[in-house]
Design an enzyme around this catalytic site. Structure first.
Site, mmCIF file in Angstrom:
data_model
loop_
_atom_site.group_PDB
_atom_site.id
_atom_site.type_symbol
_atom_site.label_atom_id
_atom_site.label_comp_id
_atom_site.label_asym_id
_atom_site.label_seq_id
_atom_site.Cartn_x
_atom_site.Cartn_y
_atom_site.Cartn_z
ATOM 1 N N ASN A 13 2.596 1.033 3.204
ATOM 2 C CA ASN A 13 3.712 0.131 3.515
ATOM 3 C C ASN A 13 3.866 -0.848 2.351
ATOM 4 O O ASN A 13 3.062 -1.753 2.188
ATOM 5 C CB ASN A 13 3.393 -0.622 4.821
ATOM 6 C CG ASN A 13 4.452 -1.642 5.180
ATOM 7 O OD1 ASN A 13 5.525 -1.675 4.569
ATOM 8 N ND2 ASN A 13 4.160 -2.479 6.167
ATOM 9 N N LYS A 15 6.211 -2.921 1.917
ATOM 10 C CA LYS A 15 6.869 -4.158 2.381
ATOM 11 C C LYS A 15 8.015 -4.560 1.441
ATOM 12 O O LYS A 15 8.690 -3.693 0.903
ATOM 13 C CB LYS A 15 5.827 -5.274 2.525
ATOM 14 C CG LYS A 15 4.632 -4.832 3.375
ATOM 15 C CD LYS A 15 3.744 -5.959 3.806
ATOM 16 C CE LYS A 15 2.606 -5.398 4.648
ATOM 17 N NZ LYS A 15 1.793 -6.399 5.281
ATOM 18 N N HIS A 100 7.212 -3.660 13.096
ATOM 19 C CA HIS A 100 6.083 -4.270 12.372
ATOM 20 C C HIS A 100 5.969 -5.745 12.765
ATOM 21 O O HIS A 100 6.984 -6.404 12.989
ATOM 22 C CB HIS A 100 6.304 -4.121 10.866
ATOM 23 C CG HIS A 100 5.091 -4.492 10.066
ATOM 24 N ND1 HIS A 100 4.746 -5.793 9.824
ATOM 25 C CD2 HIS A 100 4.119 -3.732 9.514
ATOM 26 C CE1 HIS A 100 3.613 -5.819 9.125
ATOM 27 N NE2 HIS A 100 3.213 -4.579 8.919
ATOM 28 N N GLU A 102 5.552 -8.312 11.119
ATOM 29 C CA GLU A 102 6.310 -9.231 10.266
ATOM 30 C C GLU A 102 7.771 -9.301 10.708
ATOM 31 O O GLU A 102 8.419 -10.341 10.598
ATOM 32 C CB GLU A 102 6.169 -8.807 8.787
ATOM 33 C CG GLU A 102 4.781 -9.154 8.258
ATOM 34 C CD GLU A 102 4.271 -8.245 7.158
ATOM 35 O OE1 GLU A 102 5.045 -7.450 6.597
ATOM 36 O OE2 GLU A 102 3.055 -8.331 6.858
ATOM 37 N N GLU A 173 -2.307 -2.740 14.663
ATOM 38 C CA GLU A 173 -2.499 -3.702 13.586
ATOM 39 C C GLU A 173 -2.732 -5.094 14.182
ATOM 40 O O GLU A 173 -1.764 -5.777 14.552
ATOM 41 C CB GLU A 173 -1.259 -3.756 12.698
ATOM 42 C CG GLU A 173 -0.919 -2.457 12.029
ATOM 43 C CD GLU A 173 -0.122 -2.685 10.745
ATOM 44 O OE1 GLU A 173 -0.644 -2.358 9.683
ATOM 45 O OE2 GLU A 173 0.987 -3.210 10.814
ATOM 46 N N GLY A 179 -3.074 -8.592 5.878
ATOM 47 C CA GLY A 179 -3.002 -9.394 4.658
ATOM 48 C C GLY A 179 -4.052 -10.481 4.574
ATOM 49 O O GLY A 179 -3.966 -11.370 3.720
ATOM 50 N N SER A 220 -5.673 -4.979 6.303
ATOM 51 C CA SER A 220 -6.642 -5.236 5.222
ATOM 52 C C SER A 220 -7.572 -4.055 4.927
ATOM 53 O O SER A 220 -8.737 -4.258 4.596
ATOM 54 C CB SER A 220 -7.451 -6.500 5.531
ATOM 55 O OG SER A 220 -6.604 -7.633 5.523
HETATM 56 P P1 PGA Z 1 -2.377 -5.078 4.721
HETATM 57 O O1 PGA Z 1 -1.013 -4.770 5.520
HETATM 58 O O2 PGA Z 1 -3.050 -3.745 4.473
HETATM 59 O O3 PGA Z 1 -1.942 -5.736 3.461
HETATM 60 O O4 PGA Z 1 -3.214 -5.944 5.583
HETATM 61 C C1 PGA Z 1 -0.970 -3.812 6.535
HETATM 62 C C2 PGA Z 1 0.403 -3.814 7.155
HETATM 63 O O5 PGA Z 1 0.984 -4.877 7.349
HETATM 64 O O6 PGA Z 1 0.947 -2.743 7.489
#
Ligand code: PGA
Length: 257
Positions: A13, A15, A100, A102, A173, A179, A220
């Site tokens: 992803n 983003k 997601h 976010e 997640e 993140g 992460s």
């Molecule tokens: P990350 O993001 O691996 O940077 O923690 C995962 C995601 O948001 O899909």
């Protein structure tokens, strides 16, 4: 994604971390690094930004499938700024991330919308939804995680018809892990995935879950901690954000899951 129940799926992803040019550059890198990656039992997917999808498709190569990061719940109409599932298919997407955290946070996307999106994807397209669920830090502290996960699954997928060769990926997640640099402890991941599978079994039956669903972990993941997840039963793959922005690092993750 095939019918092989042992197949792992690893999703990148990107983003909104890269501009158009850098997305195409990274896609070319993926194409080079994954040229020899032909593990039958692994599917690799890259989800670049919307504006770069068409150009990324041209350079991505055969070993990496393409996914989008968002989609709308109608296929056509007066929906300014939205993205039709049909258009995503037209430009070569096979997968799409839905809900997601976010988007839930910044765009106020809720599970009623997520539900509509999943229904439309299954009824009007061949795109495979990657449906995101996951608890907040407070839910974890107060032991509400199981309830939150079951509730999210119920809201997103309750009443959804799935059969034949249709597939759904559920991405677990934990919001606090995304993140953060701290991935979920493997024992906790094992437990949460068990809960998710039980909730899915309850709704769809074990046979359908085995044949039509994958449950992946995200938050992460890096090449350093990927081994923690590779032997866990019930984890069918990974959704990777930050660590997917480097083709070498992502290839290591794909090799080691
Ligand atoms: P990350 O993001 O691996 O940077 O923690 C995962 C995601 O948001 O899909």
């Amino acid at each position: 994604m095939s019918d092989n129940k042992n197949e792992k799926i690893i999703i990148a992803n990107w983003k909104m971390k890269l501009g158009f040019g850098d997305s195409v550059k990274l896609a070319k890198d993926f194409s080079d690094k994954f040229a020899d990656f032909k593990e039958e039992s692994k599917t690799v997917v890259a989800c670049p930004s919307l504006v770069s999808l068409s150009e990324v498709k041209k350079v991505l190569g055969d070993n990496v499938k393409m996914g989008a990061q968002n989609v709308f719940w109608e296929v056509q109409g007066s929906y300014t700024g939205e993205i039709s599932p049909n258009s995503l298919e037209e430009i070569g997407c096979k997968y799409v991330i839905v809900g997601h955290s976010e988007r839930r946070k910044h765009l106020l996307e809720n599970y009623a919308m997520i539900h509509q999106k999943v229904k439309t994807l299954l009824s009007s397209s061949k795109l495979i939804p990657i449906v995101c669920i996951g608890e907040e830090a407070d839910d974890r502290k107060t032991d509400r995680r199981d309830y939150v996960l079951m509730n999210q699954i119920q809201q997103a997928l309750g009443g959804v018809n799935i059969g034949g060769d249709q597939k759904i990926v559920v991405a677990y997640e934990p919001v606090w892990a995304i993140g953060s640099g701290t991935a979920l402890d493997p024992e906790e991941a094992k437990y949460a995935h068990k809960i998710i599978r039980l909730a899915l079994n309850d709704m769809f039956g074990m046979k359908v879950v085995e044949a039509n669903f994958k449950v992946v972990y995200g938050g992460s993941v890096t090449s350093e901690n990927v081994k923690n997840f590779s032997d866990l039963e019930d984890i069918d793959g990974l959704l990777v954000g930050g660590a997917s922005l480097d083709a070498d690092e992502f290839l290591k993750i794909c090799k080691n899951i």
